[in-house]
Scaffold this motif. Structure first.
Motif, PDB file in Angstrom:
ATOM      1  N   ALA A 226     -27.485 -38.764  21.875  1.00  0.00           N
ATOM      2  CA  ALA A 226     -26.298 -38.221  21.210  1.00  0.00           C
ATOM      3  C   ALA A 226     -25.256 -37.771  22.230  1.00  0.00           C
ATOM      4  N   TYR A 227     -25.689 -37.560  23.469  1.00  0.00           N
ATOM      5  CA  TYR A 227     -24.819 -37.160  24.587  1.00  0.00           C
ATOM      6  C   TYR A 227     -25.652 -37.395  25.841  1.00  0.00           C
ATOM      7  N   THR A 228     -25.016 -37.364  26.993  1.00  0.00           N
ATOM      8  CA  THR A 228     -25.762 -37.619  28.227  1.00  0.00           C
ATOM      9  C   THR A 228     -26.798 -36.512  28.432  1.00  0.00           C
ATOM     10  N   ILE A 257     -34.268 -29.162  30.086  1.00  0.00           N
ATOM     11  CA  ILE A 257     -33.838 -30.440  29.494  1.00  0.00           C
ATOM     12  C   ILE A 257     -33.068 -30.156  28.206  1.00  0.00           C
ATOM     13  N   ASP A 258     -31.829 -30.627  28.180  1.00  0.00           N
ATOM     14  CA  ASP A 258     -30.997 -30.539  26.975  1.00  0.00           C
ATOM     15  C   ASP A 258     -30.724 -31.977  26.572  1.00  0.00           C
ATOM     16  N   ALA A 259     -31.416 -32.441  25.537  1.00  0.00           N
ATOM     17  CA  ALA A 259     -31.313 -33.856  25.176  1.00  0.00           C
ATOM     18  C   ALA A 259     -31.502 -34.035  23.677  1.00  0.00           C
ATOM     19  N   SER A 268     -29.011 -35.140  17.203  1.00  0.00           N
ATOM     20  CA  SER A 268     -29.856 -33.960  17.354  1.00  0.00           C
ATOM     21  C   SER A 268     -29.512 -33.385  18.722  1.00  0.00           C
ATOM     22  N   ASP A 269     -29.885 -32.152  18.957  1.00  0.00           N
ATOM     23  CA  ASP A 269     -29.441 -31.448  20.172  1.00  0.00           C
ATOM     24  C   ASP A 269     -30.466 -30.365  20.477  1.00  0.00           C
ATOM     25  N   ILE A 270     -31.422 -30.701  21.342  1.00  0.00           N
ATOM     26  CA  ILE A 270     -32.544 -29.785  21.611  1.00  0.00           C
ATOM     27  C   ILE A 270     -32.567 -29.438  23.098  1.00  0.00           C
ATOM     28  N   GLY A 351     -24.051 -21.201  19.487  1.00  0.00           N
ATOM     29  CA  GLY A 351     -24.317 -22.419  18.727  1.00  0.00           C
ATOM     30  C   GLY A 351     -23.052 -23.099  18.262  1.00  0.00           C
ATOM     31  N   HIS A 352     -23.239 -24.187  17.561  1.00  0.00           N
ATOM     32  CA  HIS A 352     -22.114 -24.993  17.051  1.00  0.00           C
ATOM     33  C   HIS A 352     -22.615 -25.830  15.882  1.00  0.00           C
ATOM     34  N   TRP A 353     -21.681 -26.365  15.118  1.00  0.00           N
ATOM     35  CA  TRP A 353     -22.063 -27.277  14.031  1.00  0.00           C
ATOM     36  C   TRP A 353     -22.641 -28.559  14.616  1.00  0.00           C
ATOM     37  N   VAL A 358     -22.165 -34.280  18.124  1.00  0.00           N
ATOM     38  CA  VAL A 358     -23.033 -33.203  18.608  1.00  0.00           C
ATOM     39  C   VAL A 358     -22.308 -31.859  18.499  1.00  0.00           C
ATOM     40  N   HIS A 359     -21.051 -31.806  18.867  1.00  0.00           N
ATOM     41  CA  HIS A 359     -20.253 -30.629  18.534  1.00  0.00           C
ATOM     42  C   HIS A 359     -19.466 -31.031  17.300  1.00  0.00           C
ATOM     43  N   ASP A 360     -20.039 -30.799  16.163  1.00  0.00           N
ATOM     44  CA  ASP A 360     -19.508 -31.414  14.945  1.00  0.00           C
ATOM     45  C   ASP A 360     -18.242 -30.697  14.466  1.00  0.00           C
ATOM     46  N   VAL A 381     -28.867 -23.251  17.498  1.00  0.00           N
ATOM     47  CA  VAL A 381     -29.022 -21.889  18.023  1.00  0.00           C
ATOM     48  C   VAL A 381     -29.542 -22.051  19.442  1.00  0.00           C
ATOM     49  N   GLU A 382     -28.727 -21.649  20.428  1.00  0.00           N
ATOM     50  CA  GLU A 382     -29.042 -21.989  21.807  1.00  0.00           C
ATOM     51  C   GLU A 382     -28.700 -20.909  22.829  1.00  0.00           C
ATOM     52  N   PRO A 383     -29.329 -19.729  22.690  1.00  0.00           N
ATOM     53  CA  PRO A 383     -29.093 -18.703  23.703  1.00  0.00           C
ATOM     54  C   PRO A 383     -29.718 -19.095  25.036  1.00  0.00           C
ATOM     55  N   ILE A 405     -32.945 -22.216  25.259  1.00  0.00           N
ATOM     56  CA  ILE A 405     -33.820 -22.729  24.204  1.00  0.00           C
ATOM     57  C   ILE A 405     -32.914 -23.061  23.020  1.00  0.00           C
ATOM     58  N   GLU A 406     -32.937 -24.305  22.588  1.00  0.00           N
ATOM     59  CA  GLU A 406     -31.985 -24.760  21.565  1.00  0.00           C
ATOM     60  C   GLU A 406     -32.693 -25.530  20.466  1.00  0.00           C
ATOM     61  N   ASP A 407     -32.444 -25.106  19.225  1.00  0.00           N
ATOM     62  CA  ASP A 407     -32.979 -25.811  18.072  1.00  0.00           C
ATOM     63  C   ASP A 407     -31.867 -26.165  17.095  1.00  0.00           C
TER      64      ASP A 407
HETATM   65  N1  GLY Z   1     -25.797 -30.492  24.588  1.00  0.00           N
HETATM   66  C1  GLY Z   1     -24.573 -29.859  24.390  1.00  0.00           C
HETATM   67  C2  GLY Z   1     -24.751 -28.560  23.738  1.00  0.00           C
HETATM   68  O1  GLY Z   1     -25.838 -28.056  23.693  1.00  0.00           O
HETATM   69  O2  GLY Z   1     -23.855 -28.004  23.179  1.00  0.00           O
END
Ligand code: GLY
Ligand code: MN
Ligand code: MN
Length: 435
Positions: A226-228, A257-259, A268-270, A351-353, A358-360, A381-383, A405-407
């Motif tokens: 969804a992104y590099t 790892i943010d992938a 998806s964005d984890i 966080g973001h939509w 990915v940044h919706d 949610v990614e603090p 940590i991002e979910d």
């Molecule tokens: N991977 C980009 C972000 O977490 O917003």
């Protein structure tokens, strides 16, 4: 529901929101060149795709309420025997009508000449301003031409409106079929994170873990990320958008790892953070648990009705308390929050939509007030806490610890669903997986 029925439903919903004298014109994304005449893999514009389901380049959708010959017109590439031998099949105009529900379809080359008739007697034009410059030029030139026809009794458009306001509000609330796709996108990314954790050992290069991610994405049906992907180890865990991914992973360091996978155009964005050798050091463990505590505290309060900013405020509260507990900040939590003492350690939002992008799209505040969550919204949610080695007054044992940590979270009326829950998250789960 048949997916093409759903696209049709979206067009109908949009038409209901605009005046009968308006016209919607949406071009898809231009083809982008990577070098010379070699193209990037093609991806349609998200708004265009959302309304049409049409994946080929060089297409423009027009929605014309109450038009006698039909409200949905698609301009697209004509069939072309030789080109199809080189590039693959095209829907052509017959396919546009049959498979995509266009009432009329015309070759894309006819767009400019047909546009002036479409503009006649329309008052407002909805489009995506500035996204596709060649298209903007045609639109402006043609609007000017139509203005020249007023002596024959026609009226011409007087307002150009960015469609984002209407369309992005629609995109913000995901339908059951979109949620199904997003659950799958998150599942695929979770599997990829697991694979990367299992493949990690000291001495491996960051991009070799990226290869594991991409391999798993593709095996699972997600052709592209969804992104590099961000794969950072050691000091690189503290670089928020690191993507050089070319360093050797050292024993004793952390790996961040943010992938996320793009599956059927949905992202998806984890993010997961884990020790290179499978075992957290006491300092890594302490920081990790503060970030995890903050992330869980945010997820816990998510449900329809929660104001957007409450999530960020909750994360700041727990992170600041944690930084005090770790001895990295000193003073009263209340005062530290008031003077934003957390900023050297936590400088991004929580966080973001999430959706087709990915940044919706979608507003976060309405008329200056943070909006309230609604069922069907999907967000991250990614603090995190980042401690680069040049931070002043921080003992060396904390250096180069970056944890995020991002979910991916679906808001429901009663609470939320963690779409990415299959990615291991507690220290015990991660250490067991890597053992
Ligand atoms: N991977 C980009 C972000 O977490 O917003
Ligand atoms: Mn994110
Ligand atoms: Mn991310």
């Amino acid at each position: 529901m048949n997916i093409h029925k759903e696209f049709q439903k979206r067009r109908a919903a949009l038409l209901k929101k605009i005046s009968p004298q308006a016209l919607v014109i949406l071009p898809t994304a231009p083809i982008a060149l990577r070098n010379g005449e070699y193209e990037y893999p093609y991806r349609p514009n998200s708004d265009f795709y959302y309304l049409t389901g049409f994946e080929e380049p060089e297409a423009i959708a027009v929605l014309a309420p109450k038009r006698a010959d039909g409200e949905f017109i698609l301009f697209n590439r004509p069939r072309h025997r030789e080109k199809e031998i080189w590039e693959g099949p095209r829907a052509g105009q017959a396919g546009a009508r049959k498979n995509y529900g266009a009432n009329q379809a015309f070759p894309i080359d006819e767009f400019a000449e047909r546009l002036s008739d479409l503009l006649v007697s329309r008052k407002e034009i909805y489009c995506l301003l500035g996204v596709h410059r060649d298209f903007d030029e045609i639109l402006f030139a043609t609007a000017n031409k139509v203005r020249g026809r007023i002596r024959s009794g026609v009226s011409y458009p007087v307002a150009l409106i960015d469609i984002g306001d209407l369309l992005h509000e629609m995109r913000l609330i995901k339908s059951p079929s979109e949620i199904k796709i997003m659950r799958e996108a998150a599942d695929i990314a979770a599997k990829a994170h697991i694979r990367a954790m299992q493949a990690c050992k000291p001495g491996v290069l960051e991009y070799q873990l990226e290869a594991e991610l991409l391999y798993e994405f593709q095996r699972q049906g997600a052709r592209y990320p969804a992104y590099t992907s961000i794969v950072g180890s050691g000091a690189n865990t503290c670089i928020l958008h690191y993507n050089a991914n070319n360093q050797s992973i050292k024993n004793g360091s952390l790996v961040l790892i943010d992938a996320g996978a793009e599956y059927r155009y949905y992202a998806s964005d984890i993010t997961r953070t884990f020790p290179a050798n499978g075992k957290f050091t006491p300092e890594q463990r302490a920081v990790y648990n503060v970030v995890l505590e903050a992330q869980l505290a945010v997820i816990k309060i998510i449900k329809a009705g929660l104001p957007w900013n409450k999530m960020h405020e909750t994360a700041l509260q727990v992170l600041t308390q944690g930084l005090v507990k770790l001895g990295l900040l000193r003073g009263s939590v209340k005062e530290l929050l008031a003077k934003q003492a957390y900023l050297p350690f936590y400088m991004h939002r929580t966080g973001h939509w999430l959706g087709l992008e990915v940044h919706d799209v979608g507003q976060y505040a309405i008329q200056g007030k943070w909006r309230k969550l609604q069922a069907g919204m999907v967000l991250t949610v990614e603090p995190g806490i980042y401690i680069p080695s040049d931070l002043k007054n921080v003992p060396a044992r904390w250096h180069n610890i970056g944890v995020r940590i991002e979910d991916d979270i679906l808001v429901t009326s009663k609470g939320c669903e963690v779409l990415s829950q299959k990615a291991p998250k507690t220290i015990a789960e991660i250490e067991a997986l890597m053992a």
